[in-house]
Motif scaffolding. Structure first.
Motif, PDB file in Angstrom:
ATOM      1  N   LEU B 173     -48.097 124.340  94.360  1.00 38.47           N
ATOM      2  CA  LEU B 173     -47.478 123.026  94.251  1.00 38.47           C
ATOM      3  C   LEU B 173     -46.334 122.987  93.246  1.00 38.47           C
ATOM      4  O   LEU B 173     -45.353 122.290  93.460  1.00 38.47           O
ATOM      5  N   GLY B 174     -46.460 123.710  92.151  1.00 40.85           N
ATOM      6  CA  GLY B 174     -45.462 123.597  91.096  1.00 40.85           C
ATOM      7  C   GLY B 174     -45.511 122.212  90.480  1.00 40.85           C
ATOM      8  O   GLY B 174     -46.267 121.353  90.919  1.00 40.85           O
ATOM      9  N   ILE B 175     -44.720 121.994  89.436  1.00 46.38           N
ATOM     10  CA  ILE B 175     -44.674 120.658  88.834  1.00 46.38           C
ATOM     11  C   ILE B 175     -43.236 120.185  88.892  1.00 46.38           C
ATOM     12  O   ILE B 175     -42.333 120.848  88.376  1.00 46.38           O
ATOM     13  N   ARG B 176     -43.027 119.075  89.559  1.00 46.31           N
ATOM     14  CA  ARG B 176     -41.654 118.589  89.693  1.00 46.31           C
ATOM     15  C   ARG B 176     -41.361 117.589  88.597  1.00 46.31           C
ATOM     16  O   ARG B 176     -42.106 116.638  88.400  1.00 46.31           O
ATOM     17  N   GLU B 177     -40.265 117.818  87.921  1.00 47.44           N
ATOM     18  CA  GLU B 177     -39.828 116.860  86.904  1.00 47.44           C
ATOM     19  C   GLU B 177     -39.085 115.739  87.607  1.00 47.44           C
ATOM     20  O   GLU B 177     -38.202 115.982  88.427  1.00 47.44           O
ATOM     21  N   LYS B 178     -39.429 114.507  87.256  1.00 44.36           N
ATOM     22  CA  LYS B 178     -38.801 113.373  87.937  1.00 44.36           C
ATOM     23  C   LYS B 178     -37.388 113.103  87.419  1.00 44.36           C
ATOM     24  O   LYS B 178     -36.548 112.574  88.110  1.00 44.36           O
ATOM     25  N   LYS B 179     -37.165 113.494  86.152  1.00 45.65           N
ATOM     26  CA  LYS B 179     -35.886 113.171  85.519  1.00 45.65           C
ATOM     27  C   LYS B 179     -34.706 113.649  86.341  1.00 45.65           C
ATOM     28  O   LYS B 179     -33.704 112.961  86.463  1.00 45.65           O
ATOM     29  N   THR B 180     -34.873 114.848  86.920  1.00 46.33           N
ATOM     30  CA  THR B 180     -33.750 115.455  87.610  1.00 46.33           C
ATOM     31  C   THR B 180     -33.500 114.800  88.960  1.00 46.33           C
ATOM     32  O   THR B 180     -32.495 115.048  89.595  1.00 46.33           O
ATOM     33  N   ASP B 181     -34.438 113.961  89.394  1.00 44.61           N
ATOM     34  CA  ASP B 181     -34.318 113.352  90.709  1.00 44.61           C
ATOM     35  C   ASP B 181     -33.394 112.134  90.623  1.00 44.61           C
ATOM     36  O   ASP B 181     -33.670 111.188  89.887  1.00 44.61           O
ATOM     37  N   PRO B 182     -32.264 112.146  91.347  1.00 50.62           N
ATOM     38  CA  PRO B 182     -31.298 111.052  91.195  1.00 50.62           C
ATOM     39  C   PRO B 182     -31.835 109.696  91.656  1.00 50.62           C
ATOM     40  O   PRO B 182     -31.440 108.669  91.091  1.00 50.62           O
ATOM     41  N   VAL B 183     -32.714 109.681  92.645  1.00 51.93           N
ATOM     42  CA  VAL B 183     -33.180 108.384  93.140  1.00 51.93           C
ATOM     43  C   VAL B 183     -34.385 107.872  92.360  1.00 51.93           C
ATOM     44  O   VAL B 183     -34.976 106.860  92.703  1.00 51.93           O
ATOM     45  N   TYR B 184     -34.743 108.595  91.300  1.00 53.50           N
ATOM     46  CA  TYR B 184     -35.938 108.202  90.574  1.00 53.50           C
ATOM     47  C   TYR B 184     -35.729 106.865  89.851  1.00 53.50           C
ATOM     48  O   TYR B 184     -34.719 106.638  89.209  1.00 53.50           O
ATOM     49  N   THR B 185     -36.697 105.972  89.984  1.00 56.39           N
ATOM     50  CA  THR B 185     -36.640 104.715  89.232  1.00 56.39           C
ATOM     51  C   THR B 185     -37.924 104.574  88.425  1.00 56.39           C
ATOM     52  O   THR B 185     -38.993 104.971  88.884  1.00 56.39           O
ATOM     53  N   GLU B 186     -37.772 104.025  87.243  1.00 57.41           N
ATOM     54  CA  GLU B 186     -38.954 103.777  86.413  1.00 57.41           C
ATOM     55  C   GLU B 186     -39.902 102.833  87.137  1.00 57.41           C
ATOM     56  O   GLU B 186     -39.455 101.835  87.702  1.00 57.41           O
ATOM     57  N   PRO B 187     -41.188 103.101  87.135  1.00 57.18           N
ATOM     58  CA  PRO B 187     -42.104 102.133  87.711  1.00 57.18           C
ATOM     59  C   PRO B 187     -42.146 100.876  86.845  1.00 57.18           C
ATOM     60  O   PRO B 187     -41.869 100.949  85.641  1.00 57.18           O
ATOM     61  N   PRO B 188     -42.436  99.729  87.454  1.00 54.76           N
ATOM     62  CA  PRO B 188     -42.474  98.498  86.673  1.00 54.76           C
ATOM     63  C   PRO B 188     -43.588  98.559  85.634  1.00 54.76           C
ATOM     64  O   PRO B 188     -44.614  99.209  85.861  1.00 54.76           O
ATOM     65  N   PRO B 189     -43.403  97.897  84.484  1.00 59.70           N
ATOM     66  CA  PRO B 189     -44.448  97.919  83.466  1.00 59.70           C
ATOM     67  C   PRO B 189     -45.687  97.152  83.935  1.00 59.70           C
ATOM     68  O   PRO B 189     -45.579  96.196  84.699  1.00 59.70           O
ATOM     69  N   ARG B 190     -46.845  97.600  83.490  1.00 60.76           N
ATOM     70  CA  ARG B 190     -48.102  96.908  83.811  1.00 60.76           C
ATOM     71  C   ARG B 190     -48.767  96.572  82.483  1.00 60.76           C
ATOM     72  O   ARG B 190     -49.619  97.323  82.013  1.00 60.76           O
ATOM     73  N   PRO B 191     -48.329  95.484  81.874  1.00 55.93           N
ATOM     74  CA  PRO B 191     -48.671  95.263  80.456  1.00 55.93           C
ATOM     75  C   PRO B 191     -50.170  95.258  80.164  1.00 55.93           C
ATOM     76  O   PRO B 191     -50.593  95.883  79.192  1.00 55.93           O
ATOM     77  N   ILE B 192     -50.966  94.590  80.989  1.00 56.85           N
ATOM     78  CA  ILE B 192     -52.392  94.485  80.635  1.00 56.85           C
ATOM     79  C   ILE B 192     -53.040  95.860  80.638  1.00 56.85           C
ATOM     80  O   ILE B 192     -53.688  96.285  79.672  1.00 56.85           O
ATOM     81  N   LEU B 193     -52.796  96.595  81.736  1.00 59.93           N
ATOM     82  CA  LEU B 193     -53.366  97.939  81.825  1.00 59.93           C
ATOM     83  C   LEU B 193     -52.872  98.807  80.679  1.00 59.93           C
ATOM     84  O   LEU B 193     -53.638  99.562  80.075  1.00 59.93           O
TER      85      LEU B 193
END
Lengths: 122, 327, 494
Positions: B173-193
């Motif tokens: 599988l390897g480990i893919r770094e998301k940073k390098t992915d141009p379409v990557y967007t931060e997931p929305p915050p989930r404050p309570i969790l």
């Protein structure tokens, strides 16, 4: 007598259900679940052997003189670790199979393989 | 076995039978995976009844914990439902299973009776572990003594099996770094969790450390501690994001630490070899053999904990970094 | 001082070399280090053979704990001989790997490849040398997990399914072994093989003992690809990278056969296995079926790797046949065939790796005309094929000779005929390849092909030359195999 063996026989039933799921199931993940059940019931077989009537967990303490046998516990600790190692490798393979074949049903994969085999022969 | 324990044992076993039947018959993979987690938890209970507390601990952490998480991550990628397939013969598997089961039942007929203290299992090798390990090895938990000292070489093998699984998963599988992915967007915050997780994580880590260092006296040890530690990071990953977790514990560091843990274990063996003992003979590590055993067990348990924690986190990263690709 | 720790170092060195391989960030250095360690292992195996060849037995207590409390390694002439085979093949395949994997495995995976190979080597060596039944299971799983990884590195997607299938079958096998060991433990309270051996004779007739025997035989049967449990093998060998096929194909099943022998003869004792359980009457028909069936299937394969894989199933049949004859000559034949088959299949798979390097694939039709284009590679293949058939002056002849003698000794002449017929079948399936390579023209539109690079040819020819050397001067292998066979029977003839 029957009660003496009850533990073993239930464990054998569980083991065989796992084994059956492992070899008869068509879905690769279900096979892995079967494998886990098969293995954990073998673990139960070992641990059953280690139990001593009236014993406690094998951790030395004041005033206790009967302990269950620690050796099967050690063996099974190792075996559990081997089990999770195998499971994670198997699941990783399943993900790759899904990506390459777009299915995780064994009969469909075998069919696709058969087609590839024929292409190679041609 | 006391009557009440016997009763609990029988009830738990019966529950296991029902869980297993449900697994065999179910079509929904989600249900199957959850049931297999329940199966592990029930068997952990049985292990407690049968006095195997260390094993119960491990089974609960691994079978009901890590393995369920990995399975869920996998069915997230492969889909939840099994296709109905045209009926094929189930005769061959049934015959195989019946023969195997019959051989086993036949084998149990002469099996030494359950819980009888005069069984060969309790006569030959085990008495020394029970009677002498507290003085020979010097720690009260006999399971730890046998695991880390008498059969320390098996445990080294076990750490290497974990390492081998890491190599396999990284290869597949390897480990893919998301940073390098141009379409990557931060997931929305989930404050309570996220607030809850932040509250819980320090306690999980504290508990991991306790299990790591208290393994000589109570149930636990490097393996369980490593798994619990990895659970803290898994929780963090699930509530924040994979990228946050990978910034916190970068995979390249974890990979090196995983290999290092194996080398710490093996290195202890090499040191005892250089000091004139056999491989993994902790007696020679200090002037007093009991101290030597203590140091040896402490160090190798640390190696185990390090490798297991790093490997579990890395395997988890590898699985979810695949999953996000095709949501 | 080093000498006394040799049995431990034989396994510990590659075990600890694996994480180091992983830590070395430069691929080439990782390869050099791995190759160096593989040679070191081979050197240690040679030293061990020298120490035990006259019947001495070395013991090593891990952690300084005496068996049966601690884990013990014990080395006698039988496992020293198997150690020699495994580490010898490794010492050739590791250096070969570098060039071979350049075209077969993406560069990002080279370090993983060497680490997994090292783990596999360590696991196989450990399984061979250990004197503890549970430790055997642990080391078996180290070698198995790394072989699943190695097989899945193959380029074709079928490598993934082959690896998964092997994982399922292999884990069933390992779990059966675990059950067998558990039942033995329940009966005796010990896990040490020598200790088990001393307690088992008193238990004859116990149904638990018989069940343990059955589970262990089936468990190892799965690992050694005993017909009809061989289904995982052909695809695993066919789709793995060439160097992996060469290494696993010539060592993994051999070690499983060794483990089976160790349990049949040492742990259970020849008397229980062959007089009481009569396991030879199970092994013999399976051996015959696998020889005939697999040779037959091999004749119709178009992929050369899969053809050789089926031929391996047939060769495993020979080894089981030798065991099922229950005489010293037959067992010697089996043990010789362990050695000889490793040399010939190792050599042939390495040669195929060289073909794959230049041509890109190894189908029969793709090698048309290679006899002229790659004379040294195809020359190696021809010699290897002759050895596989069992032509005099090659190692294949030596082991078949012993097997034939053993069948005649027993008066089982139909088995003699079977060995001759199956050798003729081997002529058929290897001739197809040789005929295509030498007597067919290379297709006009096919790209130009050069001779394989020396970094592949030298290792391949090393093994092929060993086929000739030990075929002409077979003293070393026959002495060791005879010694081991005599030791297993313990002087007492059945």
């Amino acid at each position: 007598m029957i009660l003496d063996l009850y533990n073993y026989w239930v464990v054998i039933f569980l083991m065989m259900s796992g084994f059956y799921t492992l070899i008869a199931s068509n879905h690769l993940i279900k096979k892995i679940v079967g494998l886990n059940i098969f293995q954990s019931s073998v673990f139960m077989l070992y641990i059953s052997m280690g139990k001593v009537a009236g014993g406690t967990a094998p951790i030395a303490a004041e005033g206790i003189d009967t302990y269950s046998n620690p050796l099967p516990h050690v063996l099974i600790l190792t075996a559990i670790v081997v089990g999770i190692a195998t499971t994670s490798l198997a699941l990783a393979l399943v993900i790759r199979i899904k990506e390459s074949y777009d299915t995780v049903q064994e009969n469909e994969i075998l069919e696709l393989d058969r087609i590839s085999d024929e292409e190679t022969q041609a | 076995m006391s009557a009440i324990n016997l009763l609990i044992d029988i009830v738990l076993l019966t529950m296991l039978v029902f869980t297993t039947i449900a697994i065999v018959r179910s079509r929904s993979l989600f249900a199957i995976v959850m049931l297999s987690g329940i199966y592990s938890l029930l068997s952990a209970n049985i292990f407690v009844v049968l006095d195997a507390v260390d094993v119960a601990f491990t089974e609960a952490a691994v079978g009901a914990g890590i393995s369920t998480v990995l399975m869920l991550a996998t069915i997230g990628i492969t889909g939840y439902e099994q296709k109905k397939r045209r009926s094929i013969s189930r005769i061959t598997p049934l015959i195989v299973v019946f023969i195997t089961g019959a051989v086993l039942v036949y084998g149990t007929l002469d099996m030494p009776a359950f819980t009888n203290p005069s069984n060969p299992v309790h006569e030959h090798v085990a008495p020394r572990f029970i009677e002498q390990s507290p003085t020979e090895v010097g720690i009260p938990n006999m399971v730890t003594s046998v695991l880390a000292s008498y059969r320390g070489y098996d445990t080294m093998g076990e750490v290497i099996v974990v390492f081998a699984a890491l190599i396999g998963v990284l290869s597949l599988l390897g480990i893919r770094e998301k940073k390098t992915d141009p379409v990557y967007t931060e997931p929305p915050p989930r404050p309570i969790l996220q607030v809850m997780a932040k509250f819980m994580i320090p306690f999980i880590i504290l508990f991991a450390l306790y299990v790591q260092f208290h393994g000589d006296f109570g149930p636990g040890g490097g393996f369980q501690a490593g798994v619990i530690f990895s659970v803290a990071i898994i929780l963090y990953t699930l509530t924040f994001s994979q990228q946050d977790a990978m910034d916190l514990v970068p995979p390249w560091v974890l990979k090196r630490l995983a290999a290092l843990g194996v080398l710490i274990y093996g290195g202890t063996g090499v040191v005892s070899l250089l000091k004139g003992g056999n491989f993994l003979d902790y007696n020679v590590l200090a002037h007093d053999p009991i101290h030597g055993q203590h140091y040896g067990i402490l160090i190798i348990e640390f190696g185990v904990g390090l490798t297991v924690a790093c490997v579990m986190i890395l395997i988890f990263f590898a699985f979810i970094s695949r999953g996000d690709k095709n949501p | 001082m080093i000498n006394e720790h040799l049995p431990a170092l034989q396994v510990v060195v590659p075990l600890l070399a694996a994480p180091i391989c992983f830590l070395i960030l430069n691929n080439r250095l990782s390869w050099l280090f791995a190759s160096l360690v593989s040679w070191l292992c081979f050197a240690m195996a040679i030293l061990l053979v020298m120490e035990v060849k006259d019947g001495a037995v070395l013991h090593y207590e891990f952690g300084g704990w005496a068996p049966p409390w601690g884990i013990e390694y014990s080395v006698d002439v039988l496992n020293a001989y198997v150690l020699l085979i495994v580490s010898g093949i490794a010492a050739v395949v590791f250096p070969y790997s570098w060039t071979s994997i350049q075209k077969e495995i993406p560069e990002s995976h080279h370090r993983i490849y060497f680490t997994a190979m090292m783990l596999c080597l360590a696991g196989l060596l450990g399984m061979t040398i250990t004197g503890d039944a549970f430790n055997l299971f642990v080391l078996l799983e180290i070698s198995s997990l790394s072989s699943y990884t190695l097989i899945s590195l193959g380029r074709d997607r079928r490598a993934l399914t082959a690896s998964f299938q092997y994982l399922i079958m292999g884990t069933i096998g390992a779990t059966f072994i675990l059950i067998g060991v558990g039942l033995l433990y329940a009966l005796t309270g010990t896990l040490n093989m020598a200790d088990l051996a001393s307690k088992i004779p008193a238990l004859e007739g116990s149904r638990t003992l018989q069940a343990a025997f059955a589970f262990l035989v089936v468990g190892f049967g799965l690992k050694l690809a005993m017909f009809p449990l061989h289904l995982w093998l052909p695809n695993a060998y066919a789709f793995a990278p060439s160097a992996v096929s060469a290494f696993i194909g010539s060592t993994a099943t051999k070690v499983a056969i060794y483990a089976l022998l160790r349990f049949l003869y040492t742990v259970f004792g020849a008397d229980f296995s062959f007089n009481f359980m009569q396991v030879q009457w199970l092994l013999m028909p399976l051996a015959v079926a696998s020889i005939l069936f697999a040779s037959m299937v091999a004749m119709f394969q178009d992929g050369i790797k899969r053809l050789l894989a089926y031929s391996s199933v047939a060769q495993i049949g020979y080894m089981l046949l030798g065991i099922s004859l229950v005489n010293i000559t037959g067992l010697t034949g089996t043990l010789l065939h362990l050695f000889n088959h490793a040399l010939m299949k190792g050599g042939l798979f390495l040669t195929l790796g060289a073909i794959a390097y230049r041509v890109g694939d190894t189908r029969v039709k793709s090698i048309a005309g290679l006899g002229q284009a790659m004379p040294f590679t195809m020359g190696a293949f021809v010699v290897g094929a002759l050895s596989l058939i069992g032509v005099p002056l090659t190692v294949g002849f030596i082991s078949k000779w012993y097997l034939i003698l053993a069948t005649l000794e027993k008066g089982y002449w139909p088995l003699t005929v079977l060995i001759i017929i199956s050798s003729l079948m081997a002529v058929v399936y290897t001739w197809r390849i040789i005929e295509t390579a030498y007597f067919q023209e290379r297709p006009a539109n096919a790209p130009e092909v050069k001779e394989a690079p020396l970094s592949l040819l030298i290792p391949a020819w090393t093994l092929i030359a060993a086929n000739l050397y030990f075929g002409i001067n077979s003293r070393l292998s026959t002495d060791l195999a005879t010694g081991a066979a005599k030791m297993l029977f313990g002087g007492s003839l059945l």
